[in-house]
Design a protein around this motif. Structure first.
Motif, short mmCIF file in Angstrom:
data_model
loop_
_atom_site.label_atom_id
_atom_site.label_comp_id
_atom_site.label_asym_id
_atom_site.label_seq_id
_atom_site.Cartn_x
_atom_site.Cartn_y
_atom_site.Cartn_z
N ARG A 280 0.84 -1.21 0.00
CA ARG A 280 0.00 0.00 0.00
C ARG A 280 0.87 1.26 0.00
O ARG A 280 0.57 2.22 -0.71
CB ARG A 280 -0.95 -0.01 1.20
CG ARG A 280 -2.16 -0.88 1.00
CD ARG A 280 -3.23 -0.62 2.06
NE ARG A 280 -2.79 -0.93 3.41
CZ ARG A 280 -2.97 -2.10 4.01
NH1 ARG A 280 -3.59 -3.06 3.39
NH2 ARG A 280 -2.54 -2.29 5.24
N VAL A 281 1.93 1.23 0.78
CA VAL A 281 2.85 2.39 0.82
C VAL A 281 3.46 2.61 -0.56
O VAL A 281 3.54 3.75 -1.04
CB VAL A 281 3.95 2.20 1.89
CG1 VAL A 281 5.05 3.22 1.74
CG2 VAL A 281 3.35 2.25 3.29
N GLU A 282 3.87 1.52 -1.18
CA GLU A 282 4.44 1.62 -2.52
C GLU A 282 3.45 2.26 -3.50
O GLU A 282 3.81 3.13 -4.30
CB GLU A 282 4.84 0.22 -3.01
CG GLU A 282 5.56 0.21 -4.33
CD GLU A 282 5.97 -1.20 -4.74
OE1 GLU A 282 6.74 -1.30 -5.72
OE2 GLU A 282 5.53 -2.18 -4.11
N GLY A 283 2.19 1.85 -3.41
CA GLY A 283 1.16 2.45 -4.25
C GLY A 283 0.95 3.93 -3.95
O GLY A 283 0.77 4.74 -4.86
N GLN A 284 1.00 4.28 -2.67
CA GLN A 284 0.86 5.68 -2.29
C GLN A 284 2.02 6.51 -2.84
O GLN A 284 1.80 7.64 -3.31
CB GLN A 284 0.81 5.82 -0.76
CG GLN A 284 -0.48 5.34 -0.14
CD GLN A 284 -0.43 5.40 1.38
OE1 GLN A 284 0.41 4.75 1.99
NE2 GLN A 284 -1.31 6.20 1.96
N ILE A 285 3.20 5.97 -2.81
CA ILE A 285 4.37 6.68 -3.35
C ILE A 285 4.21 6.91 -4.84
O ILE A 285 4.47 8.01 -5.35
CB ILE A 285 5.68 5.90 -3.06
CG1 ILE A 285 5.95 5.81 -1.57
CG2 ILE A 285 6.86 6.50 -3.81
CD1 ILE A 285 6.32 7.12 -0.90
N ARG A 286 3.77 5.88 -5.56
CA ARG A 286 3.52 6.05 -7.00
C ARG A 286 2.46 7.13 -7.23
O ARG A 286 2.56 7.93 -8.16
CB ARG A 286 3.11 4.73 -7.63
CG ARG A 286 4.27 3.78 -7.86
CD ARG A 286 3.88 2.61 -8.77
NE ARG A 286 2.74 1.86 -8.28
CZ ARG A 286 2.80 0.81 -7.47
NH1 ARG A 286 3.97 0.37 -7.07
NH2 ARG A 286 1.70 0.20 -7.08
N GLY A 287 1.43 7.13 -6.37
CA GLY A 287 0.40 8.15 -6.49
C GLY A 287 0.94 9.55 -6.27
O GLY A 287 0.57 10.50 -6.99
N ILE A 288 1.83 9.71 -5.31
CA ILE A 288 2.44 11.02 -5.05
C ILE A 288 3.27 11.45 -6.24
O ILE A 288 3.21 12.62 -6.66
CB ILE A 288 3.29 10.98 -3.76
CG1 ILE A 288 2.38 10.83 -2.54
CG2 ILE A 288 4.16 12.23 -3.63
CD1 ILE A 288 3.12 10.54 -1.24
N ARG A 289 4.04 10.53 -6.81
CA ARG A 289 4.83 10.87 -7.99
C ARG A 289 3.92 11.36 -9.12
O ARG A 289 4.19 12.37 -9.78
CB ARG A 289 5.64 9.66 -8.47
CG ARG A 289 6.54 10.01 -9.67
CD ARG A 289 7.33 8.83 -10.20
NE ARG A 289 6.40 7.80 -10.64
CZ ARG A 289 6.56 6.50 -10.40
NH1 ARG A 289 7.59 6.05 -9.73
NH2 ARG A 289 5.67 5.63 -10.84
N GLY A 290 2.79 10.67 -9.30
CA GLY A 290 1.82 11.09 -10.31
C GLY A 290 1.25 12.47 -10.03
O GLY A 290 1.04 13.27 -10.94
N MET A 291 1.02 12.76 -8.76
CA MET A 291 0.51 14.07 -8.37
C MET A 291 1.52 15.16 -8.71
O MET A 291 1.14 16.24 -9.21
CB MET A 291 0.17 14.10 -6.88
CG MET A 291 -0.99 13.21 -6.48
SD MET A 291 -1.20 13.08 -4.68
CE MET A 291 -2.04 14.64 -4.34
N VAL A 292 2.79 14.89 -8.44
CA VAL A 292 3.84 15.87 -8.77
C VAL A 292 3.90 16.08 -10.27
O VAL A 292 3.97 17.22 -10.75
CB VAL A 292 5.21 15.41 -8.20
CG1 VAL A 292 6.34 16.26 -8.75
CG2 VAL A 292 5.19 15.44 -6.68
N GLU A 293 3.85 15.00 -11.02
CA GLU A 293 3.92 15.09 -12.48
C GLU A 293 2.73 15.87 -13.06
O GLU A 293 2.86 16.54 -14.08
CB GLU A 293 3.97 13.69 -13.10
CG GLU A 293 5.27 12.96 -12.83
CD GLU A 293 5.26 11.49 -13.21
OE1 GLU A 293 6.34 10.90 -13.20
OE2 GLU A 293 4.17 10.94 -13.51
#
Length: 102
Positions: A30-43
């Motif tokens: 879940r943390v890994e998915g949240q990190i990917r989500g944050i990266r997407g938010m930055v992008e």
């Protein structure tokens, strides 16, 4: 084997029950998915406050994983080493806790 970690201090590895291991892996996924989500938010140039809130959620999730691991470590490895007369484990534990609390 009980639900708590079982320490093999000579090899510096820990055997965990399937239940504990599954719980930790699930939380880390879940943390890994949240990190990917944050990266997407930055992008996508999402509003800073929204990103910061997601970062806080990830930090909280990682803290929960750390608490589970710390409890298991204290109930098994640390306890076992103290019972064997190895008091150096206390210094090791304090160093680890200081790192976790930064």
């Amino acid at each position: 084997m009980n639900e708590h970690d079982q320490c093999c201090s000579a090899e510096r590895s820990t055997m965990r029950s399937d239940k504990i291991k599954s719980n930790l892996v699930s939380r880390l996924n879940r943390v890994e998915g949240q990190i990917r989500g944050i990266r997407g938010m930055v992008e996508k140039d999402v509003y800073c406050d929204d990103i910061l809130n997601q970062i806080a959620a990830v930090q909280s999730a990682l803290n929960a994983v750390g608490k589970i691991l710390l409890e298991g470590h204290m109930r098994s490895c640390v306890m076992e080493r103290i019972q064997q007369g190895d008091e150096e484990v206390i210094d090791e534990l304090l160093k680890t806790m200081n790192k976790l609390m930064k």
